[in-house]
Design a protein around this motif. Structure first.
Motif, short mmCIF file in Angstrom:
data_model
loop_
_atom_site.label_atom_id
_atom_site.label_comp_id
_atom_site.label_asym_id
_atom_site.label_seq_id
_atom_site.Cartn_x
_atom_site.Cartn_y
_atom_site.Cartn_z
N PHE A 281 -8.25 -7.90 0.63
CA PHE A 281 -7.69 -9.19 0.99
C PHE A 281 -7.64 -10.38 -0.11
N VAL B 269 -7.30 -0.40 5.49
CA VAL B 269 -7.72 -1.62 6.17
C VAL B 269 -8.96 -0.75 7.22
N ILE C 226 -2.72 -8.51 7.58
CA ILE C 226 -3.13 -7.03 7.33
C ILE C 226 -1.84 -6.21 7.21
N HIS D 101 -0.85 -4.14 4.17
CA HIS D 101 -1.72 -3.13 3.39
C HIS D 101 -1.64 -1.70 4.21
#
Length: 277
Positions: free
Chosen positions: A225, A198, A190, A193
């Protein structure tokens, strides 16, 4: 209800606004009963597809959701990121009866941001082995072996919203409520991002316990994702995500899954129509 305010708060982008216009332009509805809207057209198909991709159906053919405030415990986050997460979660829950906190409460949403997600997931599955038996061995194994950026598993109370004698093929004798949700986030997957994106993803997961099987709806933050060349076009909670959350918490809780899915879809149409007035 102030849906224009909600839409502004969630900062929908131009692409999603175009989707709203497309949906409303193609919806033809007839009010059949106070809680039922009959809709014809491709727009309703789009909504029902979104709902089908979202819901998790239990072994009892029902859909569980929360019946108490969300108490969040997040491990592995900075204080600033924790504040962002709680803010986005509270914003997403604004049109439900749920409140969100992380202080002076018994945690029921456990988030672990892990540098070694597989090891963390395995340890959590072992730690919660007894309560997770309720989910069944297949779901536990899927949780332990998942390589997704975010993976989750839940337990529920079959009578969380009450139990009674069923009196039809539509209504069940139970109305389940979520009890515990364990979420593991793979930091390595992650890190590229935006954290607000998120946080919106995690808010949708925490509030709705969406299905982790199959492909997510293309109009959902759950595509964040995806491995497409262009990447996800949905960087924030989408309008369909937002109305799905509200609809999930306003339809009857004791119906079997297909009946609930229809009720959720119909309620979403009503909310989308109201947003344009």
């Amino acid at each position: 209800m102030c849906w224009p305010c909600v839409i502004k708060l969630l900062r929908f982008n131009a692409t999603l606004s175009a989707v709203i216009c497309f949906l409303i332009a193609n919806i033809q509805s007839v009010q059949a009963q106070p809680e039922e809207v009959v809709v014809i057209g491709t727009a309703f198909d789009k909504i029902t597809t979104h709902v089908s991709a979202m819901v998790t159906v239990s072994r009892d053919d029902q859909i569980a959701r929360w019946n108490r405030p969300l108490c969040v415990r997040a491990e592995g986050l900075s204080q600033q990121h924790q504040k962002t997460l709680l803010r986005r979660l509270a914003a997403a829950a604004e049109n439900t009866r749920l409140s969100v906190t992380d202080t002076e409460c018994n945690p029921n949403v456990l988030l672990f941001f892990a540098s070694d997600a597989p090891a963390t997931t395995g340890q959590l599955a072992d730690h919660f082995e007894i309560p997770l038996r309720q989910a069944g061995p297949d779901k536990v194994n899927a949780f332990k072996t998942s390589s997704a950026p975010v993976r989750w598993i839940t337990t529920f109370d079959p009578c969380g919203f009450g139990c009674r004698l069923a009196n039809s093929r539509i209504s069940a004798s139970t109305a389940p409520a979520l009890q515990l949700m364990v979420i593991v986030v793979d930091i390595a997957q992650i890190k590229d991002h935006d954290f607000e994106s998120v946080a919106d993803y995690l808010a949708l997961v925490a509030l709705t316990n969406p299905s982790s099987e199959g492909s997510p709806s293309p109009d959902s933050i759950l595509t964040l994702f995806t491995n497409s060349t262009a990447g996800s076009l949905t960087k924030r909670l989408s309008i369909l995500d937002a109305v799905f959350i509200e609809a999930l918490y306003t339809v009857p809780m004791d119906r079997y899954a297909k009946s609930q899915q229809h009720a959720i879809s119909s309620r979403m149409v009503t909310l989308l129509n109201e947003a344009q007035q």
